[in-house]
Design an enzyme around this catalytic site. Structure first.
Site, PDB file in Angstrom:
ATOM      1  N   GLU A 263     -32.885 101.540 -17.710  1.00 39.69           N
ATOM      2  CA  GLU A 263     -33.616 100.340 -17.290  1.00 39.69           C
ATOM      3  C   GLU A 263     -34.901 100.724 -16.564  1.00 39.69           C
ATOM      4  O   GLU A 263     -34.857 101.444 -15.560  1.00 39.69           O
ATOM      5  CB  GLU A 263     -32.757  99.478 -16.366  1.00 39.69           C
ATOM      6  CG  GLU A 263     -31.610  98.785 -17.062  1.00 39.69           C
ATOM      7  CD  GLU A 263     -30.873  97.795 -16.166  1.00 39.69           C
ATOM      8  OE1 GLU A 263     -30.075  97.012 -16.703  1.00 39.69           O
ATOM      9  OE2 GLU A 263     -31.094  97.796 -14.941  1.00 39.69           O
ATOM     10  N   CYS A 264     -36.012 100.258 -17.050  1.00 40.55           N
ATOM     11  CA  CYS A 264     -37.323 100.398 -16.414  1.00 40.55           C
ATOM     12  C   CYS A 264     -37.683 101.868 -16.194  1.00 40.55           C
ATOM     13  O   CYS A 264     -38.186 102.532 -17.082  1.00 40.55           O
ATOM     14  CB  CYS A 264     -37.372  99.574 -15.137  1.00 40.55           C
ATOM     15  SG  CYS A 264     -39.059  99.135 -14.648  1.00 40.55           S
ATOM     16  N   ALA A 265     -37.416 102.416 -15.029  1.00 33.62           N
ATOM     17  CA  ALA A 265     -37.698 103.830 -14.806  1.00 33.62           C
ATOM     18  C   ALA A 265     -36.983 104.693 -15.835  1.00 33.62           C
ATOM     19  O   ALA A 265     -37.514 105.712 -16.292  1.00 33.62           O
ATOM     20  CB  ALA A 265     -37.283 104.235 -13.393  1.00 33.62           C
TER      21      ALA A 265
ATOM     22  N   SER B 288     -34.815  99.672 -21.829  1.00 39.10           N
ATOM     23  CA  SER B 288     -35.533  98.410 -21.668  1.00 39.10           C
ATOM     24  C   SER B 288     -36.173  98.338 -20.294  1.00 39.10           C
ATOM     25  O   SER B 288     -35.719  98.991 -19.345  1.00 39.10           O
ATOM     26  CB  SER B 288     -34.557  97.244 -21.853  1.00 39.10           C
ATOM     27  OG  SER B 288     -35.097  96.028 -21.408  1.00 39.10           O
TER      28      SER B 288
END
Length: 454
Positions: free
Chosen positions: A337-339, A429
């Site tokens: 997620e993200c990072a 994502s």
């Protein structure tokens, strides 16, 4: 009985909620209380400071991400064995998810909604700079705007002088709002921040500990702790949240799931690890800045954080990057997620990353922020196509190639959007989700790890 609580809120962001809430947690702990700290909304940074002050994990209460029905049970879970809880709000008291069709006084996900669901009184923190007699009107408005929310008192923050304090106290008396504390201007307590808020406590190290101790001393000196304790209350009657009940039967093979931590991956929820373990996983935390994956790893979780601040060091750990790349080719279940998405990209700000996802990432000036009502577009180790989830985006990076589409949603103006990547065992994502709101996804992920063979 439900653990008594106070909710620390404000008319607007920037009023000093985090200083007051963190200092209050620390001061109550110094006074001998067992304090449960909470933060309203999808915030990963403030709970780190709360945790330092409380000596136990800071937790989040977000009705948008987990569902309003879980707020009471999650509160009871996080407050177990404590005698008081401090809940820090988000933004202004009535601010939350922006929904033009919402006719309620308090927005979904707002501090007011959480306070009402807990039956807890609100302590309003007002930045006193620029306020005089008109403070009475501000307090009156907040006290009467929503009948389901009780303003139990006010803490006057950043007060400039004794004369200023006297005028503000008179204004509060006029509208019957008790003054629980008067905090002078103390600019030296400002904790350094960066583009997404405060620097996480894990990264800030000793300076974070020093800041928490200063906040504790400041609030312990200038706030009436006994009055706060007398005010605290909650009416939660729901059963305590139970991660074992949420995920069902646990895997007996105990697959090892590596959970990224350290300075670059600080965004996460305490309930995530609890759910992974309840589902049968053996969770091992590692730091991608220095470590390699466990030899018997069967699943990888890469949460959010600030990889852009540590891109060089992440890239320098070439052995781990190669290990992650090769395991992705072999179908190892990965949840990023993200990072985590940025780490799996080819490069971040020009330096090599793991090269699992065929995109490059760059840090920019534009902030992408907000809740997303998303639907899974394809099957993955966590979600089945067609499943719906509410997530949250919070980043300033962009990708050089369009997503293949892990998620789909419509923007506020009705435009169709696709986001994220799914390939073999990888789900990557920008969208942050709260595992307590999606326990079936955690259960599926552990199941995928249990059946994966190298």
């Amino acid at each position: 009985m439900s653990v008594p609580a106070v909710v620390i809120a404000a008319p607007a962001s920037g009023s000093g909620k985090t200083t007051v809430a963190t200092g209050l947690v620390g001061a109550l702990r110094w006074a001998g209380h067992r304090v449960a700290p909470f933060k309203v909304g999808p915030d990963y940074i403030d709970p780190g400071y709360h945790g330092l002050a409380a000596g136990r994990p800071g937790r989040n209460l977000d009705p948008v991400l987990v569902g309003a029905q879980r707020i009471g049970p999650l509160f009871a879970h996080g407050a177990a064995d404590c005698d008081i809880a401090v809940v820090e709000g988000v933004m202004g008291l009535f601010d939350g998810k922006i929904d033009v069709d919402n006719a309620a006084a308090s927005a979904e996900g707002s501090t007011a909604q959480v306070a009402a669901s807990l039956g807890a009184p609100v302590v309003l923190v007002v930045d006193a700079r620029g306020h005089s007699q008109s403070l009475a009107a501000v307090l009156h408005g907040f006290a009467t705007f929503d009948a389901g929310v009780r303003i139990g008192g006010v803490i006057l923050n950043r007060v400039g002088s004794e004369r200023h304090e006297h005028v503000l106290r008179d204004a509060a008396v006029r509208v019957g709002v008790p003054v629980l504390g008067v905090v002078p201007r103390m600019a030296e307590l400002e904790v350094p921040s960066r583009h997404l808020g405060l620097i996480p406590a894990v990264e800030h190290g000793r300076a974070a500990v020093d800041a928490v101790e200063s906040m504790t001393e400041l609030i312990g000196t200038h706030v009436d702790l006994d009055a706060v304790v007398r005010l605290a209350n909650s009416t939660v009657s729901a059963p305590t949240w139970d991660p074992v009940a949420e995920v069902g039967d646990a895997e007996t093979s105990r697959p090892v799931i590596a959970l990224a931590g350290g300075a670059a991956f600080t965004f996460g929820y305490a309930e995530h690890r609890e759910l992974l373990e309840a589902a049968g996983a053996c969770v091992e935390t590692f730091d991608p800045l220095h470590d390699q994956l466990p030899a018997d790893v069967a699943g990888l979780v890469l949460p959010g954080g600030f990889p852009e601040e540590h891109a060089g060091d992440l890239s320098a750990n070439a052995a781990l990057r190669q290990q992650v790349h090769e395991l992705a080719l072999r179908g190892l279940p990965m949840h990023a997620e993200c990072a985590g998405l940025l780490y799996l990209s080819r490069s971040l700000d020009g330096v090599p990353m793991a090269g699992v996802v065929d995109v490059d990432a760059e840090f920019g000036s534009r902030l992408t922020l907000g809740y997303r009502d998303a639907v899974a577009l394809v099957d993955s180790p966590l979600w089945q196509a067609g499943e719906r989830v509410v997530g949250h985006e919070f980043h300033r990076t962009t990708l050089t190639a369009a997503p293949t589409g892990a998620w789909g949603w419509r923007t506020w103006d009705g435009v169709s959007a696709r986001e994220g990547f799914v390939a073999d065992g990888v789900h990557a994502s920008y969208l942050h989700t709260h595992p307590a709101g999606n326990p079936r996804a955690v259960r599926r992920f552990v199941g995928a790890a249990a059946t994966w063979t190298d």
